[in-house]
Write an enzyme that holds these catalytic residues in place. Structure first.
Site: not given
Ligand code: GLA
Length: 355
Positions: A186, A127
């Site tokens: 997200d 990430d």
């Protein structure tokens, strides 16, 4: 397919809680349905490296990652773990999570990968999270490619899931580098946000192919107000996108409708269709989207009611007699019109996919 800890637990992770979820994945049929990766996201790490190595937090993971990995595998699941290419993880950067410092893999790439392989990790979530901050001088493509090369040289296979939120247009360079790449920031458990992620991601559907897919983020079914018809529509849109299906709710507390949506055999067959030909929106009407995806057994079409109120839709425009009709309530008969509940959808299948 699998489950990821982030949406339900953030950094509030411990081995007991995780094993309870793993048990429920088996007991409530998710593993049998195909959800076999068990991914522990950010928050598993101790606050600092120990002798240069990442270790799990000893208070929350007293039995260690070797033991936890064995427990996961004994249940028939595969372990996945989270790393970042920069100097810090996302939970280190954002206030409130209270994670330590120096937990990013920058300068430790080979060592951290070896560590994960030693624990039997079979999926890496890598990430970005401002990987270029703190003077690393790296960019997304170079950083993610570097880890891909290390994974290629590793003795065992690993699913490589990268997450840089679409900032460096990964659909242009990540096929062949990673198995899946995030297309967006997200996903939060709000209906309009699910639609937004789906609308955005379908633009890059043409690049999908076996082993290389767009990832509009983990599922939020079972979180917030996303249950019932909305949960089913959410999974159905991800299936039309040929997207990875990673459940993200606390399965121990999940309502039955969410489990039913996650485990719907027709949606799973569609999501996992071997052609990996991702679908796109072919028509928009006020409050309605019509999607189409090609599968090995013919066309699939999905009509999504975007509105919170029921709408009547005409099916004979998008399918014909003899096509299969499926909603969150199960199998239906073909008819010229159908009343869709608020945020509900209907899937029309030319052939017997997943029956
Ligand atoms: C980013 C990612 C999330 C999750 C968190 C962890 O926000 O996009 O999926 O991994 O970091 O800190």
């Amino acid at each position: 397919m699998g489950w990821n800890s982030w949406n339900a637990f953030g950094t509030k992770l411990d081995e007991q809680t995780l094993l309870e979820v793993a048990d429920v994945m088996v007991d409530r049929g998710l593993l049998t349905a195909g959800y076999d990766y068990f991914v522990i996201d950010d928050g598993w790490q101790h606050a600092t490296r120990v002798g240069g190595r990442l270790v799990p937090d000893p208070d929350r993971f007293p039995s260690g990652m070797d033991w936890l990995g064995d427990q996961i595998r004994q249940r028939g699941l595969r372990l996945g773990l989270y790393l970042t290419p920069g100097r810090r993880t996302c939970a280190e950067i954002y206030e409130g999570y209270g994670l330590g410092s120096g937990l990013g893999s920058y300068g430790h790439e080979a060592q951290d990968l070896e560590q994960l392989l030693g624990w039997g990790v079979e999926l890496l979530k890598y990430d970005w999270c401002r990987g270029d901050s703190c003077g690393t001088g790296i960019n997304e493509r170079a950083a993610f490619t570097k880890m891909a090369e290390l994974i290629d040289q590793a003795p065992t296979d690993m699913i490589y899931s990268i997450s840089e939120y679409g900032g460096s247009r990964p659909w242009e360079w990540a096929p062949g580098v990673a198995h899946m790449w995030r297309t967006t920031l997200d996903l939060s458990p709000r209906w309009w946000h699910i639609l937004w992620h789906a609308h955005r991601t379908q633009r890059w559907s043409p690049v999908s192919r076996p082993g290389a897919v767009n990832d509009p983020d983990m599922l939020v079914a079972g979180l917030g107000s996303i249950t019932g018809p909305a949960a089913w529509s959410h999974v159905a849109m991800w299936a039309m996108l040929a997207a990875p299906l990673f459940a993200g709710n606390d399965l121990c507390k999940s309502d039955g409708a969410t489990i039913k949506a996650l485990c719907d055999p027709t949606l799973i067959s569609l999501a996992q269709d071997p052609l990996v030909s991702a679908g796109q929106i072919i028509a928009r009407r006020p409050g309605l989207d019509v999607w189409e995806r090609r599968t090995k057994s013919g066309r699939a079409r999905l009509i999504v009611n975007q509105l919170p109120v029921a709408q009547s839709v005409s099916l004979d425009r998008w399918g014909r007699d003899g096509w299969r009709v499926r909603t969150h309530e199960g199998e239906g008969a073909f008819s010229t019109r159908l009343r869709l509940p608020g945020r509900g959808s209907v899937l029309l299948l030319e052939a017997n996919l997943g029956q």
